[in-house]
Design an enzyme around this catalytic site. Structure first.
Site, PDB file in Angstrom:
ATOM      1  CG  ASP A 170      18.507   2.045  34.132  1.00 53.63           C
ATOM      2  OD1 ASP A 170      17.410   1.523  34.375  1.00 53.63           O
ATOM      3  OD2 ASP A 170      18.744   2.634  33.060  1.00 53.63           O
TER       4      ASP A 170
ATOM      5  CE1 TYR B 168      13.235   3.858  25.921  1.00 56.96           C
ATOM      6  CE2 TYR B 168      15.462   3.093  26.305  1.00 56.96           C
ATOM      7  CZ  TYR B 168      14.162   3.269  26.743  1.00 56.96           C
ATOM      8  OH  TYR B 168      13.795   2.861  27.998  1.00 56.96           O
TER       9      TYR B 168
ATOM     10  CE  LYS C  99      14.335  -0.273  27.446  1.00 54.90           C
ATOM     11  NZ  LYS C  99      14.704   0.645  28.542  1.00 54.90           N
TER      12      LYS C  99
ATOM     13  CB  THR D 259      18.086   8.547  34.317  1.00 52.26           C
ATOM     14  OG1 THR D 259      18.649   7.283  34.046  1.00 52.26           O
ATOM     15  CG2 THR D 259      17.736   9.267  33.045  1.00 52.26           C
TER      16      THR D 259
ATOM     17  N   GLY E 276       8.387   0.588  30.103  1.00 48.45           N
ATOM     18  CA  GLY E 276       7.065   1.024  30.537  1.00 48.45           C
ATOM     19  C   GLY E 276       6.819   2.508  30.314  1.00 48.45           C
TER      20      GLY E 276
ATOM     21  NE  ARG F 224      13.947   7.959  24.863  1.00 49.69           N
ATOM     22  CZ  ARG F 224      14.093   7.620  26.138  1.00 49.69           C
ATOM     23  NH1 ARG F 224      15.261   7.738  26.728  1.00 49.69           N
ATOM     24  NH2 ARG F 224      13.065   7.188  26.833  1.00 49.69           N
TER      25      ARG F 224
HETATM   26  C1  LIG Z   1      13.995   8.278  32.474  1.00 49.33           C
HETATM   27  C2  LIG Z   1      13.634   7.929  31.096  1.00 49.33           C
HETATM   28  O1  LIG Z   1      13.189   8.724  30.310  1.00 49.33           O
HETATM   29  C3  LIG Z   1      13.819   6.513  30.673  1.00 49.33           C
HETATM   30  O2  LIG Z   1      13.126   6.255  29.507  1.00 49.33           O
HETATM   31  C4  LIG Z   1      15.231   6.242  30.426  1.00 49.33           C
HETATM   32  O3  LIG Z   1      15.684   6.948  29.327  1.00 49.33           O
HETATM   33  C5  LIG Z   1      15.511   4.801  30.208  1.00 49.33           C
HETATM   34  C6  LIG Z   1      16.548   4.280  31.075  1.00 49.33           C
HETATM   35  N1  LIG Z   1      15.959   3.451  32.038  1.00 49.33           N
HETATM   36  C7  LIG Z   1      17.401   5.305  31.757  1.00 49.33           C
HETATM   37  O4  LIG Z   1      17.010   5.804  32.812  1.00 49.33           O
HETATM   38  O5  LIG Z   1      18.448   5.563  31.213  1.00 49.33           O
HETATM   39  O1  LIG Z   2      16.123   0.981  32.028  1.00 47.87           O
HETATM   40  C1  LIG Z   2      15.032   1.480  31.810  1.00 47.87           C
HETATM   41  C2  LIG Z   2      14.004   0.696  31.252  1.00 47.87           C
HETATM   42  O2  LIG Z   2      14.252  -0.452  30.834  1.00 47.87           O
HETATM   43  C3  LIG Z   2      12.644   1.221  31.147  1.00 47.87           C
HETATM   44  O3  LIG Z   2      12.302   2.042  32.209  1.00 47.87           O
HETATM   45  P1  LIG Z   2      10.830   2.675  32.284  1.00 47.87           P
HETATM   46  O4  LIG Z   2      10.817   3.477  33.548  1.00 47.87           O
HETATM   47  O5  LIG Z   2       9.838   1.531  32.331  1.00 47.87           O
HETATM   48  O6  LIG Z   2      10.630   3.491  31.055  1.00 47.87           O
END
Ligand SMILES: CC(=O)[C@@H](O)[C@H](O)C[C@H](N)C(=O)O
Ligand SMILES: O=CC(=O)COP(=O)(O)O
Length: 266
Positions: free
Chosen positions: A26, A145, A175, A30, A200, A147
Site C-alpha cells: 500500500d 500502530y 498488525k 504513502t 517490518g 503513533r
Molecule cells: C511508510 C511507513 O512509515 C509505514 O510504516 C506505513 O505507515 C505503514 C503503511 N504500510 C502505510 O504505508 O500506510
Molecule cells: O502496510 C504496511 C505494513 O503492513 C508494514 O509495512 P512495512 O514496510 O513492513 O513497515
C-alpha cells in the site's frame, strides 16, 4: 445467514495453518512509486512464489495483482496518507468493504494511529468497517500502530494498548510494530486473543529481517505483514523464502538464510 463460514474460509485464503506471511504494498500512496512497486507485477510474482500467503494493495492496483499472485490471498487496504501531505498520521478513507469485494479481495485492512490526533476518527471508522465487513464475512486486518505526539512507537505497553483496541472494535487480525525483542513482544501478544502480526519497518539487513521474524514467532505471534524489507529487496523471492522458512517451518535464522540462498553473515 451465518457468515462465520465465509469469515473462516477467507481467513484460510490469507494464511497457512493460522500463520500469516502478508506482503503489504500500500506504500504506493504513502511513499510513491518506490523500488519494488514500479514493476509491482514482477514483485508480486516473486513474493508469492517465495511463500507469501497474501499480498495487500489499494483497490486501484487490483488489476495488476490478480494475474500475478499465483493463487495466493488478496487484501485491499482502505485508508491512506502521503509523506508529503500535511500530516502522515492523518489517514483518510480510500475504499469500502464493497469496493474490496468488487475487486476480488479476500479481506480488508485499515491503518489506525493510536495516540495521534486522528485516533478518535480512525477508531470510529475502524469500528464501522468491522461491522460492515462482518455483514459479508470479510476478515479485517487492523494495522494498529502506536503513533503520535510524545509516543514511543516501540513501547510494549503502547503496542499492547493498540492491539487490544483492535480486538475491542471487532478486527480479526491485528498488525503492529515490533517492540525489539521477543520478551517484551510477548506482552503485546498476550494483550489480545487476535492473531498478532508485525510490520517490518524500513528495510534492514537480511539477518536483521530474519532475526526480527524469529523473535516475533518466539513471542507467540502469528506472523508478519512485512512490506519494505521484502519488496525493496533486490531479490524479493529469496527474502520471502527466508521469512517463510521461519514462519511456516519454524526455522532458525541461519537455516532460513541458507535455505533462501542468502548469505548467513549478512
Ligand atoms: C511508510 C511507513 O512509515 C509505514 O510504516 C506505513 O505507515 C505503514 C503503511 N504500510 C502505510 O504505508 O500506510
Ligand atoms: O502496510 C504496511 C505494513 O503492513 C508494514 O509495512 P512495512 O514496510 O513492513 O513497515
Amino acid at each position: 445467514m451465518n457468515t462465520d463460514i465465509g469469515l473462516s474460509a477467507r481467513l484460510e485464503r490469507i494464511s497457512t495453518d493460522g500463520r500469516y506471511l502478508i506482503v503489504p504494498m500500500d506504500h504506493g500512496i504513502t511513499l510513491g512509486p518506490v523500488t519494488g512497486l514500479v514493476d509491482i507485477e514482477s514483485t508480486i510474482d516473486g513474493i508469492t512464489r517465495g511463500g507469501a500467503d497474501a499480498v495487500l494493495t489499494h483497490k486501484g492496483t487490483a488489476p495488476r495483482v490478480h494475474p500475478n499472485k499465483n493463487g495466493k490471498g488478496y487484501i485491499v487496504h482502505v485508508n491512506g496518507s502521503t509523506v508529503i501531505g500535511p500530516d502522515e498520521n492523518d489517514k483518510r478513507l480510500t475504499g469500502t468493504v464493497e469496493d474490496a469485494l468488487r475487486v476480488g479481495a479476500d479481506a480488508v485492512s485499515f491503518h489506525i494511529n493510536v495516540g495521534s490526533n486522528y485516533e478518535p476518527d480512525q477508531m470510529t471508522q475502524l469500528a464501522d468497517l468491522c461491522s460492515r465487513a462482518a455483514d459479508f464475512g470479510v476478515p479485517v486486518l487492523a494495522m494498529s500502530y502506536a503513533r503520535g505526539p510524545g509516543i514511543d512507537e516501540q513501547d510494549p505497553e503502547a503496542l499492547a494498548h493498540a492491539v487490544r483496541l483492535a480486538e475491542e472494535v471487532g478486527a480479526d487480525v491485528v498488525k503492529t510494530a515490533y517492540s525489539g525483542d521477543a520478551d517484551s513482544f510477548g506482552r503485546v501478544v498476550e494483550a489480545t486473543r487476535l492473531p498478532v502480526v508485525i510490520a517490518g519497518g524500513s528495510r534492514g539487513t537480511d539477518r536483521e529481517t530474519v532475526e526480527m521474524v524469529r523473535g516475533t514467532m518466539d513471542a507467540g505471534a502469528a506472523g508478519v505483514s512485512m512490506g519494505r524489507s521484502i519488496f525493496q529487496h533486490e531479490n524479493p523471492e529469496a527474502i520471502t523464502r527466508a521469512v517463510s522458512a521461519v514462519i511456516h517451518d519454524d526455522a532458525d535464522a541461519d537455516t532460513a538464510l541458507e535455505r533462501a540462498g542468502l548469505g548467513i553473515e549478512a
